[in-house]
Design a protein around this motif. Structure first.
Motif, PDB file in Angstrom:
ATOM      1  N   CYS A 134      62.859  -1.523 -40.749  1.00 21.31           N
ATOM      2  CA  CYS A 134      62.574  -2.732 -39.837  1.00 21.31           C
ATOM      3  C   CYS A 134      62.194  -2.436 -38.511  1.00 21.31           C
ATOM      4  N   LYS A 135      62.765  -1.179 -37.916  1.00 19.58           N
ATOM      5  CA  LYS A 135      62.060  -0.646 -36.670  1.00 19.58           C
ATOM      6  C   LYS A 135      60.714  -0.380 -36.726  1.00 19.58           C
ATOM      7  N   LEU A 136      60.224   0.323 -38.084  1.00 20.51           N
ATOM      8  CA  LEU A 136      58.687   0.461 -37.799  1.00 20.51           C
ATOM      9  C   LEU A 136      57.970  -0.608 -37.772  1.00 20.51           C
ATOM     10  N   LEU A 137      58.217  -1.891 -38.589  1.00 19.81           N
ATOM     11  CA  LEU A 137      57.463  -3.019 -38.441  1.00 19.81           C
ATOM     12  C   LEU A 137      57.382  -3.553 -37.041  1.00 19.81           C
ATOM     13  N   LYS A 138      58.681  -3.304 -36.220  1.00 14.25           N
ATOM     14  CA  LYS A 138      58.430  -3.785 -34.840  1.00 14.25           C
ATOM     15  C   LYS A 138      57.811  -2.905 -33.866  1.00 14.25           C
ATOM     16  N   ILE A 139      57.908  -1.760 -34.114  1.00 11.64           N
ATOM     17  CA  ILE A 139      56.937  -0.676 -33.403  1.00 11.64           C
ATOM     18  C   ILE A 139      55.348  -1.040 -33.866  1.00 11.64           C
ATOM     19  N   ALA A 140      55.133  -1.157 -34.640  1.00  9.32           N
ATOM     20  CA  ALA A 140      53.724  -1.479 -35.065  1.00  9.32           C
ATOM     21  C   ALA A 140      53.139  -2.827 -34.763  1.00  9.32           C
ATOM     22  N   ASN A 141      54.045  -3.649 -34.320  1.00 10.41           N
ATOM     23  CA  ASN A 141      53.694  -5.056 -33.718  1.00 10.41           C
ATOM     24  C   ASN A 141      53.433  -5.841 -35.167  1.00 10.41           C
ATOM     25  N   MET A 142      53.821  -5.584 -36.280  1.00 15.45           N
ATOM     26  CA  MET A 142      53.669  -6.577 -37.348  1.00 15.45           C
ATOM     27  C   MET A 142      54.351  -7.722 -37.629  1.00 15.45           C
ATOM     28  N   VAL A 143      55.620  -7.508 -36.817  1.00 16.28           N
ATOM     29  CA  VAL A 143      56.469  -8.691 -36.347  1.00 16.28           C
ATOM     30  C   VAL A 143      56.737  -8.927 -35.072  1.00 16.28           C
ATOM     31  N   SER A 144      57.455 -10.230 -34.787  1.00 20.61           N
ATOM     32  CA  SER A 144      57.659 -10.124 -33.254  1.00 20.61           C
ATOM     33  C   SER A 144      59.238  -9.624 -32.920  1.00 20.61           C
ATOM     34  N   GLY A 145      59.957  -9.434 -33.970  1.00 23.43           N
ATOM     35  CA  GLY A 145      61.255  -9.024 -33.531  1.00 23.43           C
ATOM     36  C   GLY A 145      61.685  -8.462 -34.748  1.00 23.43           C
ATOM     37  N   GLY A 146      63.263  -8.093 -34.579  1.00 21.71           N
ATOM     38  CA  GLY A 146      64.013  -7.325 -35.462  1.00 21.71           C
ATOM     39  C   GLY A 146      64.404  -8.252 -36.735  1.00 21.71           C
ATOM     40  N   GLY A 147      64.899  -9.423 -36.013  1.00 23.07           N
ATOM     41  CA  GLY A 147      65.213 -10.275 -36.908  1.00 23.07           C
ATOM     42  C   GLY A 147      64.179 -10.867 -38.096  1.00 23.07           C
ATOM     43  N   GLU A 148      63.228 -11.308 -37.529  1.00 29.34           N
ATOM     44  CA  GLU A 148      62.154 -11.376 -38.170  1.00 29.34           C
ATOM     45  C   GLU A 148      61.696 -10.389 -39.194  1.00 29.34           C
ATOM     46  N   ALA A 149      61.712  -9.058 -38.869  1.00 28.04           N
ATOM     47  CA  ALA A 149      61.371  -8.067 -39.537  1.00 28.04           C
ATOM     48  C   ALA A 149      62.528  -8.030 -41.044  1.00 28.04           C
ATOM     49  N   LYS A 150      63.672  -8.058 -40.514  1.00 31.67           N
ATOM     50  CA  LYS A 150      64.800  -8.274 -41.698  1.00 31.67           C
ATOM     51  C   LYS A 150      64.494  -9.112 -42.730  1.00 31.67           C
ATOM     52  N   ILE A 151      64.059 -10.259 -42.219  1.00 29.65           N
ATOM     53  CA  ILE A 151      64.186 -11.551 -43.074  1.00 29.65           C
ATOM     54  C   ILE A 151      62.766 -11.084 -44.100  1.00 29.65           C
ATOM     55  N   VAL A 152      61.679 -10.708 -43.501  1.00 30.07           N
ATOM     56  CA  VAL A 152      60.518 -10.582 -44.298  1.00 30.07           C
ATOM     57  C   VAL A 152      60.705  -9.520 -45.389  1.00 30.07           C
ATOM     58  N   ILE A 153      61.301  -8.501 -44.945  1.00 28.79           N
ATOM     59  CA  ILE A 153      61.786  -7.320 -45.873  1.00 28.79           C
ATOM     60  C   ILE A 153      62.736  -7.929 -47.053  1.00 28.79           C
ATOM     61  N   SER A 154      63.858  -8.585 -46.692  1.00 31.16           N
ATOM     62  CA  SER A 154      64.814  -9.095 -47.500  1.00 31.16           C
ATOM     63  C   SER A 154      63.996 -10.042 -48.680  1.00 31.16           C
ATOM     64  N   GLU A 155      63.063 -10.709 -48.031  1.00 27.06           N
ATOM     65  CA  GLU A 155      62.267 -11.591 -49.062  1.00 27.06           C
ATOM     66  C   GLU A 155      61.213 -11.135 -49.971  1.00 27.06           C
ATOM     67  N   GLY A 156      61.088  -9.888 -49.594  1.00 24.49           N
ATOM     68  CA  GLY A 156      60.065  -9.178 -50.524  1.00 24.49           C
ATOM     69  C   GLY A 156      58.613  -8.899 -50.025  1.00 24.49           C
ATOM     70  N   TYR A 157      58.548  -9.566 -49.000  1.00 25.41           N
ATOM     71  CA  TYR A 157      56.893  -9.419 -48.377  1.00 25.41           C
ATOM     72  C   TYR A 157      56.448  -8.173 -47.835  1.00 25.41           C
ATOM     73  N   VAL A 158      57.311  -7.000 -47.921  1.00 25.03           N
ATOM     74  CA  VAL A 158      56.746  -5.910 -47.577  1.00 25.03           C
ATOM     75  C   VAL A 158      56.478  -4.655 -48.639  1.00 25.03           C
ATOM     76  N   LEU A 159      55.575  -3.973 -48.755  1.00 24.11           N
ATOM     77  CA  LEU A 159      55.434  -3.154 -49.423  1.00 24.11           C
ATOM     78  C   LEU A 159      55.374  -1.786 -49.009  1.00 24.11           C
ATOM     79  N   LEU A 160      56.421  -0.605 -49.529  1.00 26.36           N
ATOM     80  CA  LEU A 160      56.308   0.715 -49.146  1.00 26.36           C
ATOM     81  C   LEU A 160      55.648   1.548 -50.191  1.00 26.36           C
ATOM     82  N   ASN A 161      54.676   2.145 -50.120  1.00 27.79           N
ATOM     83  CA  ASN A 161      53.955   2.868 -51.033  1.00 27.79           C
ATOM     84  C   ASN A 161      53.661   2.236 -52.286  1.00 27.79           C
ATOM     85  N   ASN A 162      53.014   1.033 -51.986  1.00 27.10           N
ATOM     86  CA  ASN A 162      52.758  -0.011 -53.337  1.00 27.10           C
ATOM     87  C   ASN A 162      53.818  -0.433 -54.006  1.00 27.10           C
TER      88      ASN A 162
END
Length: 131
Positions: free
Chosen positions: A18-46
């Motif tokens: 979640c911190k990495l998504l914020k650093i990379a400016n892929m999301v606007s904030g930490g709350g949004e990062a946690k939501i998109v991860i928990s809903e399965g929109y993020v792939l880590l190593n495919n």
């Protein structure tokens, strides 16, 4: 791994997803990062990742919303710290020294005898609680 992905430089390893998504400016904030991860929109190593605080290491590939990035760990020396960090460290040391001085003054005053309140005197206006 292939290096045709944009690299995101981080100074510590591991870093939470979640911190990495914020650093990379892929999301606007930490709350949004946690939501998109928990809903399965993020792939880590495919692979779909549901853990918000999943540890991400060097050369891991993150994909979200059509953007693909690769983690690159950069070692920094003490001399390479940003100026704000150096100033913050100096301010912290000043605050610690000031705190120690005031604490020593308080300890000296604590050693002096103080008036003791009589045990019969009420401490507050509240009624005692009984069960």
């Amino acid at each position: 791994m292939s290096s045709n992905f944009p690299l995101i430089d981080v100074s510590t390893q591991p870093i939470e997803l979640c911190k990495l998504l914020k650093i990379a400016n892929m999301v606007s904030g930490g709350g949004e990062a946690k939501i998109v991860i928990s809903e399965g929109y993020v792939l880590l190593n495919n692979e779909v990742e549901f853990q918000k605080r999943k540890k991400v290491y060097h050369d891991d590939i993150i994909e979200f919303n059509g953007d693909i990035i690769q983690v690159n760990v950069v070692k920094r020396g003490k001399d390479e710290l940003p100026m704000t960090t150096k100033k913050q460290a100096e301010n912290t040391l000043k605050k610690q020294n000031a705190f120690k001085k005031t604490k020593n003054k308080q300890n000296k005053t604590d050693s002096q005898p103080q008036a003791v309140q009589a045990p019969d005197a009420p401490r507050s206006k509240r009624k005692p609680i009984s069960f």
